[in-house]
Design a protein around this motif. Structure first.
Motif, mmCIF file in Angstrom:
data_model
loop_
_atom_site.group_PDB
_atom_site.id
_atom_site.type_symbol
_atom_site.label_atom_id
_atom_site.label_comp_id
_atom_site.label_asym_id
_atom_site.label_seq_id
_atom_site.Cartn_x
_atom_site.Cartn_y
_atom_site.Cartn_z
ATOM 1 N N LEU A 175 11.230 13.039 -4.477
ATOM 2 C CA LEU A 175 10.897 12.211 -5.637
ATOM 3 C C LEU A 175 11.090 12.969 -6.937
ATOM 4 O O LEU A 175 10.872 14.190 -7.016
ATOM 5 C CB LEU A 175 9.470 11.704 -5.523
ATOM 6 N N LYS A 176 11.523 12.225 -7.963
ATOM 7 C CA LYS A 176 11.766 12.788 -9.279
ATOM 8 C C LYS A 176 10.879 12.089 -10.293
ATOM 9 O O LYS A 176 10.416 10.968 -10.052
ATOM 10 C CB LYS A 176 13.234 12.608 -9.650
ATOM 11 N N ALA A 177 10.692 12.718 -11.442
ATOM 12 C CA ALA A 177 9.847 12.119 -12.483
ATOM 13 C C ALA A 177 10.352 10.734 -12.868
ATOM 14 O O ALA A 177 9.552 9.831 -13.148
ATOM 15 C CB ALA A 177 9.791 13.035 -13.694
ATOM 16 N N GLU A 178 11.656 10.541 -12.861
ATOM 17 C CA GLU A 178 12.219 9.232 -13.244
ATOM 18 C C GLU A 178 11.997 8.156 -12.204
ATOM 19 O O GLU A 178 12.323 6.989 -12.436
ATOM 20 C CB GLU A 178 13.720 9.353 -13.553
ATOM 21 N N ASP A 179 11.438 8.516 -11.043
ATOM 22 C CA ASP A 179 11.076 7.511 -10.045
ATOM 23 C C ASP A 179 9.706 6.896 -10.340
ATOM 24 O O ASP A 179 9.296 5.954 -9.643
ATOM 25 C CB ASP A 179 11.049 8.134 -8.644
ATOM 26 N N THR A 180 9.018 7.408 -11.343
ATOM 27 C CA THR A 180 7.717 6.861 -11.719
ATOM 28 C C THR A 180 7.871 5.412 -12.156
ATOM 29 O O THR A 180 8.665 5.109 -13.054
ATOM 30 C CB THR A 180 7.099 7.685 -12.863
ATOM 31 N N ALA A 181 7.149 4.507 -11.499
ATOM 32 C CA ALA A 181 7.283 3.075 -11.755
ATOM 33 C C ALA A 181 6.254 2.327 -10.909
ATOM 34 O O ALA A 181 5.601 2.917 -10.042
ATOM 35 C CB ALA A 181 8.694 2.590 -11.393
ATOM 36 N N VAL A 182 6.146 1.047 -11.164
ATOM 37 C CA VAL A 182 5.431 0.148 -10.253
ATOM 38 C C VAL A 182 6.469 -0.401 -9.276
ATOM 39 O O VAL A 182 7.519 -0.898 -9.691
ATOM 40 C CB VAL A 182 4.726 -0.984 -11.005
ATOM 41 N N TYR A 183 6.160 -0.318 -8.013
ATOM 42 C CA TYR A 183 7.085 -0.747 -6.970
ATOM 43 C C TYR A 183 6.594 -2.061 -6.366
ATOM 44 O O TYR A 183 5.402 -2.211 -6.052
ATOM 45 C CB TYR A 183 7.206 0.327 -5.889
ATOM 46 N N TYR A 184 7.520 -3.007 -6.199
ATOM 47 C CA TYR A 184 7.210 -4.325 -5.666
ATOM 48 C C TYR A 184 8.054 -4.605 -4.426
ATOM 49 O O TYR A 184 9.237 -4.261 -4.383
ATOM 50 C CB TYR A 184 7.528 -5.417 -6.685
ATOM 51 N N SER A 201 0.851 -1.192 0.000
ATOM 52 C CA SER A 201 0.000 0.000 0.000
ATOM 53 C C SER A 201 0.883 1.236 0.000
ATOM 54 O O SER A 201 2.096 1.132 0.228
ATOM 55 C CB SER A 201 -0.928 0.008 1.215
ATOM 56 N N GLY A 202 0.268 2.388 -0.264
ATOM 57 C CA GLY A 202 0.981 3.653 -0.139
ATOM 58 C C GLY A 202 1.373 4.315 -1.433
ATOM 59 O O GLY A 202 1.895 5.435 -1.420
ATOM 60 N N GLY A 203 1.141 3.652 -2.556
ATOM 61 C CA GLY A 203 1.463 4.290 -3.812
ATOM 62 C C GLY A 203 0.506 5.425 -4.129
ATOM 63 O O GLY A 203 -0.491 5.622 -3.438
ATOM 64 N N GLY A 204 0.813 6.169 -5.181
ATOM 65 C CA GLY A 204 -0.053 7.260 -5.582
ATOM 66 C C GLY A 204 0.674 8.240 -6.464
ATOM 67 O O GLY A 204 1.741 7.929 -6.998
ATOM 68 N N SER A 205 0.080 9.414 -6.604
ATOM 69 C CA SER A 205 0.657 10.466 -7.435
ATOM 70 C C SER A 205 1.156 11.598 -6.560
ATOM 71 O O SER A 205 0.513 11.975 -5.582
ATOM 72 C CB SER A 205 -0.401 10.998 -8.410
ATOM 73 N N VAL A 206 2.303 12.135 -6.937
ATOM 74 C CA VAL A 206 2.915 13.199 -6.150
ATOM 75 C C VAL A 206 3.705 14.091 -7.096
ATOM 76 O O VAL A 206 4.143 13.641 -8.164
ATOM 77 C CB VAL A 206 3.813 12.604 -5.043
ATOM 78 N N THR A 248 3.556 7.585 -9.249
ATOM 79 C CA THR A 248 3.642 8.506 -10.375
ATOM 80 C C THR A 248 4.100 9.865 -9.870
ATOM 81 O O THR A 248 3.466 10.445 -8.976
ATOM 82 C CB THR A 248 2.289 8.656 -11.083
ATOM 83 N N VAL A 249 5.205 10.344 -10.425
ATOM 84 C CA VAL A 249 5.766 11.623 -10.017
ATOM 85 C C VAL A 249 5.676 12.591 -11.189
ATOM 86 O O VAL A 249 6.217 12.314 -12.266
ATOM 87 C CB VAL A 249 7.231 11.483 -9.559
ATOM 88 N N SER A 250 4.998 13.673 -10.993
ATOM 89 C CA SER A 250 4.845 14.658 -12.060
ATOM 90 C C SER A 250 5.824 15.807 -11.844
ATOM 91 O O SER A 250 6.067 16.237 -10.711
ATOM 92 C CB SER A 250 3.413 15.189 -12.082
ATOM 93 N N ALA A 260 6.998 16.356 -8.153
ATOM 94 C CA ALA A 260 8.446 16.244 -7.952
ATOM 95 C C ALA A 260 8.857 17.016 -6.701
ATOM 96 O O ALA A 260 8.357 18.108 -6.438
ATOM 97 C CB ALA A 260 9.183 16.775 -9.174
ATOM 98 N N GLY A 261 9.740 16.393 -5.945
ATOM 99 C CA GLY A 261 10.171 16.985 -4.685
ATOM 100 C C GLY A 261 9.392 16.481 -3.486
ATOM 101 O O GLY A 261 9.798 16.694 -2.339
ATOM 102 N N GLY A 262 8.288 15.817 -3.740
ATOM 103 C CA GLY A 262 7.441 15.305 -2.671
ATOM 104 C C GLY A 262 7.927 13.977 -2.124
ATOM 105 O O GLY A 262 8.976 13.458 -2.532
ATOM 106 N N SER A 263 7.138 13.421 -1.206
ATOM 107 C CA SER A 263 7.498 12.170 -0.526
ATOM 108 C C SER A 263 6.322 11.208 -0.512
ATOM 109 O O SER A 263 5.152 11.631 -0.526
ATOM 110 C CB SER A 263 7.921 12.455 0.924
#
Length: 135
Positions: free
Chosen positions: A85-94, A7-12, A132-134, A14-17
């Protein structure tokens, strides 16, 4: 049935946590190695961290300084704290937990061990959570 519940994924922006959680259901993390991976479409999954819960030893810490893997043994839960967080951190995390012991556990948690890999069934996996990091 043993499983990992993320749990805990979402949209944020850039610069967020964000903080991801991964709770074991039907087993405990005791004696296992645990890991966090991420994957973007068309790319091999990337190993972010490997942690031994018994003593807190970190074997892999790819994004040290921004990402921190930790554990709460009482809650049988792993965490991945992601800062700046950076845009390049956008991914599915497992998250993953080893089924094996010792050196074999470590061999099963290398880069690219996600679904489709010969090493996939050596571990227990969460279903993944989208980050997802915008910019």
């Amino acid at each position: 049935e043993v499983k990992l519940v993320e749990s805990g994924g979402g949209s944020v922006q850039a610069g967020g946590s964000l903080t991801l959680s991964c709770t074991a259901d039907g087993f405990t993390f005791a004696g296992r190695l645990t890991a966090w991976y991420r994957q973007t479409p068309g790319s091999e999954c990337e190993l972010i961290s490997v942690l031994r819960l018994d003593d807190g030893t970190s074997f892999v810490d790819l994004l040290k300084g921004r990402f921190t893997a930790s554990q709460d043994n009482a809650k049988n839960t792993l965490y991945l704290q992601m800062n700046n967080l950076k845009a390049e951190d956008t991914a599915v995390y497992y998250c993953a937990a080893s089924k094996e012991d010792g050196d074999e556990a470590a061999r099963g948690l290398g880069d690219g061990a996600c679904r489709g890999s010969p090493d996939y069934d050596r571990n227990i996996w969460g279903r993944g959570t989208q980050v997802t990091v915008s910019s």
